[in-house]
Design a protein around this motif. Structure first.
Motif, mmCIF file in Angstrom:
data_model
loop_
_atom_site.group_PDB
_atom_site.id
_atom_site.type_symbol
_atom_site.label_atom_id
_atom_site.label_comp_id
_atom_site.label_asym_id
_atom_site.label_seq_id
_atom_site.Cartn_x
_atom_site.Cartn_y
_atom_site.Cartn_z
ATOM 1 N N ILE A 1 43.148 46.061 -24.668
ATOM 2 C CA ILE A 1 44.122 47.006 -24.087
ATOM 3 C C ILE A 1 45.301 46.235 -23.488
ATOM 4 O O ILE A 1 46.470 46.574 -23.710
ATOM 5 C CB ILE A 1 43.457 47.883 -22.999
ATOM 6 C CG1 ILE A 1 42.373 48.774 -23.620
ATOM 7 C CG2 ILE A 1 44.512 48.722 -22.274
ATOM 8 C CD1 ILE A 1 41.507 49.509 -22.586
ATOM 9 N N GLU A 2 44.987 45.180 -22.744
ATOM 10 C CA GLU A 2 46.041 44.377 -22.124
ATOM 11 C C GLU A 2 46.951 43.759 -23.185
ATOM 12 O O GLU A 2 48.180 43.759 -23.048
ATOM 13 C CB GLU A 2 45.445 43.265 -21.247
ATOM 14 C CG GLU A 2 46.506 42.373 -20.635
ATOM 15 C CD GLU A 2 45.979 41.432 -19.547
ATOM 16 O OE1 GLU A 2 46.786 40.633 -19.036
ATOM 17 O OE2 GLU A 2 44.780 41.491 -19.217
ATOM 18 N N HIS A 3 46.345 43.268 -24.246
ATOM 19 C CA HIS A 3 47.126 42.655 -25.326
ATOM 20 C C HIS A 3 48.067 43.676 -25.961
ATOM 21 O O HIS A 3 49.245 43.402 -26.222
ATOM 22 C CB HIS A 3 46.182 42.061 -26.379
ATOM 23 C CG HIS A 3 46.882 41.356 -27.484
ATOM 24 N ND1 HIS A 3 47.000 41.888 -28.748
ATOM 25 C CD2 HIS A 3 47.543 40.169 -27.519
ATOM 26 C CE1 HIS A 3 47.700 41.057 -29.514
ATOM 27 N NE2 HIS A 3 48.029 40.003 -28.787
ATOM 28 N N LEU A 4 47.529 44.893 -26.191
ATOM 29 C CA LEU A 4 48.319 45.980 -26.780
ATOM 30 C C LEU A 4 49.487 46.374 -25.868
ATOM 31 O O LEU A 4 50.634 46.517 -26.318
ATOM 32 C CB LEU A 4 47.409 47.190 -27.006
ATOM 33 C CG LEU A 4 48.076 48.459 -27.536
ATOM 34 C CD1 LEU A 4 48.514 48.273 -28.985
ATOM 35 C CD2 LEU A 4 47.127 49.653 -27.409
ATOM 36 N N ASP A 5 49.187 46.541 -24.566
ATOM 37 C CA ASP A 5 50.227 46.898 -23.601
ATOM 38 C C ASP A 5 51.298 45.816 -23.529
ATOM 39 O O ASP A 5 52.499 46.096 -23.527
ATOM 40 C CB ASP A 5 49.627 47.093 -22.200
ATOM 41 C CG ASP A 5 48.991 48.475 -22.020
ATOM 42 O OD1 ASP A 5 49.474 49.432 -22.645
ATOM 43 O OD2 ASP A 5 48.019 48.581 -21.236
ATOM 44 N N LYS A 6 50.861 44.562 -23.470
ATOM 45 C CA LYS A 6 51.822 43.467 -23.287
ATOM 46 C C LYS A 6 52.701 43.275 -24.520
ATOM 47 O O LYS A 6 53.847 42.843 -24.406
ATOM 48 C CB LYS A 6 51.103 42.192 -22.849
ATOM 49 C CG LYS A 6 50.558 42.377 -21.425
ATOM 50 C CD LYS A 6 50.249 41.098 -20.685
ATOM 51 C CE LYS A 6 50.088 41.415 -19.193
ATOM 52 N NZ LYS A 6 49.375 40.357 -18.465
ATOM 53 N N MET A 7 52.152 43.647 -25.686
ATOM 54 C CA MET A 7 52.972 43.658 -26.892
ATOM 55 C C MET A 7 54.127 44.654 -26.703
ATOM 56 O O MET A 7 55.287 44.352 -26.962
ATOM 57 C CB MET A 7 52.095 44.099 -28.068
ATOM 58 C CG MET A 7 52.398 43.426 -29.386
ATOM 59 S SD MET A 7 51.499 44.171 -30.784
ATOM 60 C CE MET A 7 49.825 44.354 -30.203
ATOM 61 N N GLY A 8 53.780 45.841 -26.229
ATOM 62 C CA GLY A 8 54.788 46.875 -25.979
ATOM 63 C C GLY A 8 55.771 46.467 -24.894
ATOM 64 O O GLY A 8 56.982 46.679 -25.019
ATOM 65 N N MET A 9 55.241 45.841 -23.834
ATOM 66 C CA MET A 9 56.104 45.417 -22.727
ATOM 67 C C MET A 9 57.105 44.365 -23.186
ATOM 68 O O MET A 9 58.271 44.381 -22.800
ATOM 69 C CB MET A 9 55.243 44.884 -21.575
ATOM 70 C CG MET A 9 54.476 45.987 -20.855
ATOM 71 S SD MET A 9 52.982 45.412 -19.993
ATOM 72 C CE MET A 9 53.697 44.345 -18.725
ATOM 73 N N SER A 10 56.659 43.460 -24.052
ATOM 74 C CA SER A 10 57.596 42.415 -24.486
ATOM 75 C C SER A 10 58.656 42.998 -25.431
ATOM 76 O O SER A 10 59.799 42.530 -25.452
ATOM 77 C CB SER A 10 56.870 41.204 -25.082
ATOM 78 O OG SER A 10 56.497 41.475 -26.398
#
Length: 281
Positions: A197-206
């Motif tokens: 989940i964190e990886h997915l979110d951080k992809m979006g955040m970047s």
């Protein structure tokens, strides 16, 4: 309210006192809208970047959770009460927005039911308390906009975003994961579910940090990440895009990321929160 005021004030003060202001003055912030016990400390990272000395108008863009809305809607009231103090809605800006024909009015019921704007009011009041009689707010409920509508609203709001005395507060939580949200994306290569989940979110955040509305739309189409404020974020990115075309230099940085709990199995659920700030250079 009588009891809530001092208690809430102390809570907000506590969270803000633990955070640095590295991106002040922010021209826009993205911050979560869940219960403060879950995301109060995360939101502080965004609100700490607000400079009350220069901010005079605060646009609060929140997604619509309860009513289907294909455009954006304006409140029908003059004042929003908070346990800290009352916030005045800017009727002059409301009149300008209303004149465009792009907005509808939300009913009082919708206004009262919707928490995506409401949860930002006490934090706004707190961040601005040293200038509490010198600013107004412009709450905007953002519907499920098409990409072309996000562009139109982005263009419309860009002229307000260009003014250093304006601040945009964009209300969004990030991934809502679990059966109750009907979303269970899991990339096993990331390890535990919460890491995925964190990886997915951080992809979006970047992608948001790259300030590219098209890439953000493509990311959402590909992963369907349940970012509830994706349309307000889309509007902000399009507004930024418009100003960049006119040579304005801006950067966005996320300052904090949190999850309501760590999902480890399919029965678990969680909501993610992120706080970030836009700076104009």
């Amino acid at each position: 309210y009588l009891f809530a005021g001092p208690q809430l004030n102390a809570q907000l003060e506590g969270w803000l006192s633990q955070v640095q202001s590295t991106k002040r003055p922010a021209r826009a912030i993205i911050a979560p809208h869940a219960g403060y016990t879950y995301c109060g400390s995360c939101a502080a990272h965004a609100y700490k970047q607000v400079d009350p000395n220069i901010t005079r108008k605060i646009f609060i863009l929140g997604p619509s959770h309860h009513v289907p809305l294909s455009r954006c809607a304006l409140s029908s009231v003059d004042i929003y009460r908070t346990p800290l103090y009352d916030l005045r809605i800017d009727q002059k800006i409301y009149a300008e927005l209303w004149k465009t024909g792009m907005f509808e009015r939300m009913s009082l019921q919708t206004d009262e039911d919707e928490h995506s704007i409401e949860m930002h009011l006490p934090y706004t009041a707190k961040a601005m308390e040293s200038h509490k009689d010198e600013f107004t707010i412009i709450p905007v409920l953002v519907g499920a906009l098409s990409e072309s509508k996000e562009q139109e609203f982005g263009k419309l709001f860009s002229k307000y975003l260009a003014d250093p005395s304006n601040l945009f507060v964009v209300s969004s939580d990030f991934c809502h994961w679990g059966q109750r949200f009907r979303y269970s994306y899991y990339d096993e290569s990331q390890g535990e579910i919460y890491r995925s989940i964190e990886h997915l979110d951080k992809m979006g955040m970047s992608i948001i940090e790259q300030l590219d509305p098209v890439s953000f739309s493509n990311y959402l189409k590909k992963y369907h990440n349940t970012i509830c404020g994706r349309h307000p974020i889309g509007v902000l990115l399009n507004a930024i895009n418009e100003l960049q075309k006119n040579g304005m230099n801006m950067s966005f940085s996320f300052l904090n990321y949190a999850q309501s709990s760590q999902c480890r199995n399919w029965q678990d659920s969680s909501v993610s929160y992120a706080a970030g700030a836009l700076m104009v250079h």
